[in-house]
Motif scaffolding. Structure first.
Motif, mmCIF file in Angstrom:
data_model
loop_
_atom_site.group_PDB
_atom_site.id
_atom_site.type_symbol
_atom_site.label_atom_id
_atom_site.label_comp_id
_atom_site.label_asym_id
_atom_site.label_seq_id
_atom_site.Cartn_x
_atom_site.Cartn_y
_atom_site.Cartn_z
ATOM 1 N N LYS A 362 -32.346 -31.069 -9.021
ATOM 2 C CA LYS A 362 -32.563 -29.618 -8.978
ATOM 3 C C LYS A 362 -33.157 -29.107 -10.283
ATOM 4 O O LYS A 362 -34.009 -28.214 -10.287
ATOM 5 N N LEU A 363 -32.705 -29.679 -11.390
ATOM 6 C CA LEU A 363 -33.243 -29.269 -12.684
ATOM 7 C C LEU A 363 -34.719 -29.604 -12.791
ATOM 8 O O LEU A 363 -35.528 -28.778 -13.235
ATOM 9 N N ALA A 364 -35.095 -30.810 -12.396
ATOM 10 C CA ALA A 364 -36.496 -31.237 -12.485
ATOM 11 C C ALA A 364 -37.400 -30.346 -11.639
ATOM 12 O O ALA A 364 -38.478 -29.927 -12.089
ATOM 13 N N GLU A 365 -36.964 -30.052 -10.427
ATOM 14 C CA GLU A 365 -37.772 -29.205 -9.545
ATOM 15 C C GLU A 365 -37.917 -27.802 -10.121
ATOM 16 O O GLU A 365 -39.000 -27.205 -10.102
ATOM 17 N N LEU A 366 -36.816 -27.260 -10.652
ATOM 18 C CA LEU A 366 -36.850 -25.925 -11.233
ATOM 19 C C LEU A 366 -37.767 -25.875 -12.450
ATOM 20 O O LEU A 366 -38.607 -24.963 -12.576
ATOM 21 N N GLU A 367 -37.633 -26.847 -13.345
ATOM 22 C CA GLU A 367 -38.476 -26.889 -14.539
ATOM 23 C C GLU A 367 -39.950 -26.971 -14.166
ATOM 24 O O GLU A 367 -40.790 -26.244 -14.718
ATOM 25 N N ALA A 368 -40.270 -27.870 -13.257
ATOM 26 C CA ALA A 368 -41.667 -28.061 -12.884
ATOM 27 C C ALA A 368 -42.252 -26.791 -12.279
ATOM 28 O O ALA A 368 -43.368 -26.375 -12.629
ATOM 29 N N ALA A 369 -41.504 -26.156 -11.379
ATOM 30 C CA ALA A 369 -42.014 -24.951 -10.714
ATOM 31 C C ALA A 369 -42.249 -23.824 -11.724
ATOM 32 O O ALA A 369 -43.272 -23.130 -11.676
ATOM 33 N N ILE A 370 -41.322 -23.635 -12.647
ATOM 34 C CA ILE A 370 -41.456 -22.550 -13.625
ATOM 35 C C ILE A 370 -42.613 -22.825 -14.588
ATOM 36 O O ILE A 370 -43.417 -21.930 -14.891
#
Length: 410
Positions: A362-370
């Motif tokens: 979840k962290l990786a997806e959130l970081e990438a999207a932002i």
């Protein structure tokens, strides 16, 4: 990445990338060349089954060097007491669950959510720096300016560790990926071993320092759980690489695909939160930074209609063979109707599944999207300067090494 100091040198059968021959869509692949030691599994349902049967398909080989470590490289590592006992990703013992629970406590949904403002702050700062560099020089590499450092900062802060030596950490991460998942020649392997040794010395000092620091940090929590210093270093070695470099690579590929026109979302549209998130998920499904992962069969076992012999090395395809449906056609297209009857694998399998699933998904997806969103918003009129960059191409990691852009002509 070898986890057992006595198993850093697997049988010398791999001399180049796996090049499987597809038998039929969604079915088994068999190696075309004798040099490939892996049985390649592409079918998402079979991949999921393997991941959910850890007793039959052990993770013990997940971090072992793809290219056997030669004597000179081994001696460099041995001189610094380099040892990576199985702790988390390659741990197939009963100790795994307790250790995983400790690490998971640093990646709870609430913790990740609370990091969102900090991630956005770092993303905006990085995107602003990229815009300034573009204005000064006429071109800028988005990998180095926006993708590289925010994930490393976030990871260290999340784990309660000091944010320092970031350039060294990024270099060590890339070198270790090549040493343990690439195909370096003897000279390059020796150079990479020196880098890995430097990283390990730095990590061991960081672990020792963390024991006396006030407040909560991962290394101190692992020590309280009963892990030894070599075990903490083993877990930290992998986590400090995978926890940030794979996110950097995911961001890099997403930015490149948005700019080369192959993404279903346009560059300007990626400045919206929804479109940025959907683009990241598309890349996760089709071309993730971790496209494959390994397992092995400790004993004869059955998978589908095939008998897997004891000792078989298995390469699981985690992305690139999944049904992805654009949002605008999700309800009506034939492909969408077909997808309704299949497991949702678009980005679930890419982070693994079962007891070894990536804790930072979840962290990786959130970081990438932002980071993608803020970069697209800050650099609205850019185009690729180099449409054919060099790529990282290791057994289990891939991404463009640079995404160099310039102003788009008016």
């Amino acid at each position: 990445m070898a986890e057992r100091s006595t198993h850093m040198n697997p049988p010398p059968t791999t001399t180049g990338p796996a090049q499987p021959l597809t038998e039929s869509p969604g079915q088994w692949q068999s190696p075309e060349q004798p040099r490939c030691p892996y049985l390649v599994v592409r079918d998402p349902e079979l991949v999921r089954e393997v991941l959910h049967r850890p007793a039959d398909f052990s993770p013990a080989n997940a971090l072992i060097a793809v290219t056997p470590l030669a004597g000179p490289a081994l001696r460099v590592l041995q001189r610094v007491r380099f040892a990576l006992p199985p702790v988390l990703a390659s741990n197939d013992t009963d100790t795994h669950a307790g250790i995983r629970k400790i690490v998971a406590g640093f990646f709870t949904p609430a913790t990740v959510k609370a990091m969102e403002p900090r991630i956005r702050e770092l993303a905006q700062e990085a995107a602003g720096n990229a815009a300034d560099q573009l204005a000064r020089s006429g071109h800028v590499d988005l990998v180095q300016t926006v993708a590289a450092f925010p994930p490393a900062i976030v990871m260290l802060e999340l784990l309660g560790l000091p944010v320092r030596d970031l350039a060294d950490l990024k270099r060590w991460s890339l070198d270790s990926m090549e040493l343990f998942w690439g195909w370096p020649d003897a000279d390059q392997q020796l150079e990479l071993a020196h880098s890995a040794a430097d990283f390990y010395i730095w990590l061991r000092k960081l672990v020792a320092e963390s024991m006396t620091k006030p407040g909560r940090n991962l290394f101190k929590s692992l020590a309280k759980h009963g892990l030894s210093t070599p075990e903490i270093c083993s877990l930290g070695y992998f986590l400090l690489i995978a926890g940030q470099e794979t996110t950097t690579q995911l961001i890099s590929t997403t930015l490149f695909r948005l700019l080369d026109g192959s993404s279903p979302v346009g560059w300007k549209d990626a400045a919206s939160e929804e479109r940025s998130r959907s683009t990241v998920r598309h890349v996760l499904a089709t071309e993730s930074s971790v496209p494959t992962w390994r397992r092995m069969a400790p004993q004869d076992t059955q998978l589908g209609d095939r008998l897997i012999p004891a000792g078989a090395e298995i390469l699981l395809e985690l992305s690139g063979n999944h049904v992805t449906v654009p949002a605008e056609t999700r309800d009506s297209s034939p492909r969408a109707q077909e997808a309704k009857h299949k497991p949702q694998t678009t980005f679930g399998l890419v982070f693994g599944s079962g007891i070894h699933r990536c804790l930072g998904a979840k962290l990786a997806e959130l970081e990438a999207a932002i980071i993608v969103q803020e970069t697209a918003a800050a650099l609205s009129r850019i185009q690729l300067r180099d449409v054919n960059p060099d790529w990282i191409r290791h057994l289990s990691f891939q991404a463009p090494r640079a995404v160099t852009v310039m102003d788009q002509p008016l």
